[in-house]
Design a protein around this motif. Structure first.
Motif, PDB file in Angstrom:
ATOM      1  N   HIS A  58      37.039 -30.484  24.641  1.00 46.13           N
ATOM      2  CA  HIS A  58      37.813 -31.494  25.374  1.00 46.13           C
ATOM      3  C   HIS A  58      37.050 -32.820  25.441  1.00 46.13           C
ATOM      4  O   HIS A  58      37.634 -33.886  25.267  1.00 46.13           O
ATOM      5  CB  HIS A  58      38.174 -30.999  26.774  1.00 46.13           C
ATOM      6  N   LYS A  59      35.737 -32.746  25.675  1.00 45.19           N
ATOM      7  CA  LYS A  59      34.943 -33.980  25.695  1.00 45.19           C
ATOM      8  C   LYS A  59      34.940 -34.649  24.328  1.00 45.19           C
ATOM      9  O   LYS A  59      34.993 -35.876  24.234  1.00 45.19           O
ATOM     10  CB  LYS A  59      33.512 -33.675  26.152  1.00 45.19           C
ATOM     11  N   SER A  86      38.029 -31.052  30.953  1.00 45.33           N
ATOM     12  CA  SER A  86      36.599 -30.718  31.004  1.00 45.33           C
ATOM     13  C   SER A  86      36.136 -30.527  32.440  1.00 45.33           C
ATOM     14  O   SER A  86      35.399 -29.585  32.745  1.00 45.33           O
ATOM     15  CB  SER A  86      35.768 -31.829  30.350  1.00 45.33           C
ATOM     16  N   LEU A  87      36.578 -31.420  33.316  1.00 44.95           N
ATOM     17  CA  LEU A  87      36.211 -31.292  34.729  1.00 44.95           C
ATOM     18  C   LEU A  87      36.747 -29.997  35.334  1.00 44.95           C
ATOM     19  O   LEU A  87      36.031 -29.307  36.066  1.00 44.95           O
ATOM     20  CB  LEU A  87      36.751 -32.483  35.519  1.00 44.95           C
ATOM     21  N   TYR A  95      28.104 -33.124  37.136  1.00 45.65           N
ATOM     22  CA  TYR A  95      27.929 -34.466  37.710  1.00 45.65           C
ATOM     23  C   TYR A  95      28.196 -35.565  36.688  1.00 45.65           C
ATOM     24  O   TYR A  95      28.839 -36.569  37.005  1.00 45.65           O
ATOM     25  CB  TYR A  95      26.517 -34.608  38.291  1.00 45.65           C
ATOM     26  N   ASN A  96      27.725 -35.389  35.460  1.00 42.66           N
ATOM     27  CA  ASN A  96      27.935 -36.418  34.426  1.00 42.66           C
ATOM     28  C   ASN A  96      29.407 -36.643  34.128  1.00 42.66           C
ATOM     29  O   ASN A  96      29.826 -37.781  33.895  1.00 42.66           O
ATOM     30  CB  ASN A  96      27.193 -36.044  33.134  1.00 42.66           C
ATOM     31  N   LEU A  97      30.197 -35.603  34.132  1.00 38.02           N
ATOM     32  CA  LEU A  97      31.636 -35.750  33.931  1.00 38.02           C
ATOM     33  C   LEU A  97      32.279 -36.448  35.134  1.00 38.02           C
ATOM     34  O   LEU A  97      33.199 -37.243  34.965  1.00 38.02           O
ATOM     35  CB  LEU A  97      32.301 -34.394  33.719  1.00 38.02           C
ATOM     36  N   LEU A  98      31.805 -36.134  36.311  1.00 39.28           N
ATOM     37  CA  LEU A  98      32.363 -36.777  37.506  1.00 39.28           C
ATOM     38  C   LEU A  98      32.105 -38.281  37.504  1.00 39.28           C
ATOM     39  O   LEU A  98      32.941 -39.057  37.946  1.00 39.28           O
ATOM     40  CB  LEU A  98      31.784 -36.158  38.779  1.00 39.28           C
TER      41      LEU A  98
END
Length: 99
Positions: A58-59, A86-87, A95-98
């Motif tokens: 997804h990323k 992804s989240l 955290y990086n996705l957030l």
């Protein structure tokens, strides 16, 4: 034949090799280095990401829409969709996705 194999066979051979070698991070580089303009390839990868349903896939697709095909209609919506998937898969703990 699995549906995933059908989708992979729709992709250019170099991209198939990248995915078979699990070099997910190389996919965006492939698009940018080869100046890929065929939006269908991104659509196939988007469908593939929904089938495989992993954070990495997804990323990968989100970055393709976000950075490479950002000029097409609804590119940011498609990128957002895949980032959101992804989240969800990370249970909102990445955290990086957030960010």
């Amino acid at each position: 034949m699995k549906s995933i194999n059908i989708l992979i066979n729709l992709l250019p051979s170099e991209l198939q090799n990248i995915l078979e070698n699990n070099d997910i991070d190389e996919v965006l580089i492939y698009f940018m280095s080869n100046d890929i303009s065929d939006e269908k390839i991104a659509l196939y990868l988007s469908t593939l990401a929904n089938q495989v349903n992993t954070i990495e896939y997804h990323k990968m697709v989100a970055s393709i829409y976000h950075f490479h095909f950002n000029y097409i209609d609804h590119a940011y919506d498609l990128a957002y969709y895949h980032y959101w998937q992804s989240l969800e898969l990370s249970n909102f703990e990445d955290y990086n996705l957030l960010v």
